[in-house]
Motif scaffolding. Structure first.
Motif, PDB file in Angstrom:
ATOM      1  N   ARG A 165     -35.563  13.578  60.667  1.00 22.50           N
ATOM      2  CA  ARG A 165     -34.602  14.250  61.562  1.00 22.50           C
ATOM      3  C   ARG A 165     -34.045  13.258  62.576  1.00 22.50           C
ATOM      4  O   ARG A 165     -32.830  13.180  62.793  1.00 22.50           O
ATOM      5  CB  ARG A 165     -35.280  15.412  62.288  1.00 22.50           C
ATOM      6  N   VAL A 212     -32.273  14.632  57.901  1.00 19.74           N
ATOM      7  CA  VAL A 212     -32.738  15.991  57.610  1.00 19.74           C
ATOM      8  C   VAL A 212     -32.707  16.817  58.897  1.00 19.74           C
ATOM      9  O   VAL A 212     -32.865  16.272  59.991  1.00 19.74           O
ATOM     10  CB  VAL A 212     -34.159  15.977  56.983  1.00 19.74           C
ATOM     11  N   ASN A 251     -34.803  23.590  55.094  1.00 23.09           N
ATOM     12  CA  ASN A 251     -34.446  22.231  55.475  1.00 23.09           C
ATOM     13  C   ASN A 251     -33.084  21.877  54.916  1.00 23.09           C
ATOM     14  O   ASN A 251     -32.801  22.136  53.740  1.00 23.09           O
ATOM     15  CB  ASN A 251     -35.460  21.215  54.917  1.00 23.09           C
ATOM     16  N   GLY A 257     -31.344  18.606  54.027  1.00 23.13           N
ATOM     17  CA  GLY A 257     -31.725  17.210  53.852  1.00 23.13           C
ATOM     18  C   GLY A 257     -30.716  16.441  53.034  1.00 23.13           C
ATOM     19  O   GLY A 257     -29.640  16.954  52.713  1.00 23.13           O
TER      20      GLY A 257
END
Length: 182
Positions: free
Chosen positions: A58, A63, A81, A83
């Protein structure tokens, strides 16, 4: 964001114990749809390591991990998520999600997908979000269709799921047709 008593929020290290419990509860149900997981995946320490990795991804902009938590207790009941985030000419990302079987049928996955797509468009400027399902995962395909995703192909032997390379149906949702941000 709160959906039918469930809060969608950013994933945190404090979610490790709750996610370990939730994944362990849903283990048998999810087995046909997931890779074979090591035993520590279902432990608090295993989830802590996994979350640390997601938070590092992140921070690198690759992501955006979320948890779906019971608003009354804070217990995780799902995760989603965004991503494989690619900017530039692609402006795309891929989404994966999971909802505890006890919480199925409440529209949580659909609402979470819609919110992730909103954030992908409005916050990240992404043009496209993609997802994949096993060919026979009709429930997940219905969720994707309700969230505005369209099928666009099949990928042979796409991912190693439940001990074998399995074909997947590919889905996408186009978010806008604006040029990439400069």
């Amino acid at each position: 964001m709160v959906i039918d008593g469930v809060e969608m929020r950013g994933l945190a290290l404090g979610d490790a114990a709750g996610l370990a419990e939730a994944f362990a509860r849903g283990r048998a149900y999810m087995a046909p749809f997931e890779p074979v997981r090591p035993e520590d995946y279902y432990t608090e320490q295993g989830q802590r390591v996994r979350i640390e990795g997601l938070l590092a991804e992140r921070d690198a902009g690759r992501v955006v991990p979320y948890v779906l938590a019971d608003a009354a207790t804070g217990a995780p009941v799902g995760a989603i998520n965004l991503g494989s985030i690619a900017l530039g000419p692609l402006c795309s990302g891929g989404v994966g999600y999971w909802v505890d079987p006890a919480w199925h049928g409440k529209g949580l996955a659909t609402a979470a997908l819609q919110e992730v797509c909103r954030a992908a468009r409005d916050d990240l400027g992404l043009h496209r979000v993609e997802a994949q399902t096993l060919l026979d995962n009709a429930a997940s395909q219905r969720v994707l269709a309700k969230a505005g995703f369209e099928p666009y192909g099949v990928a042979p032997r796409y991912a190693h799921i439940n001990g074998a390379w399995r074909d997947h149906r590919l889905f996408q949702r186009l978010l806008h047709d604006d040029p990439p941000a400069s």
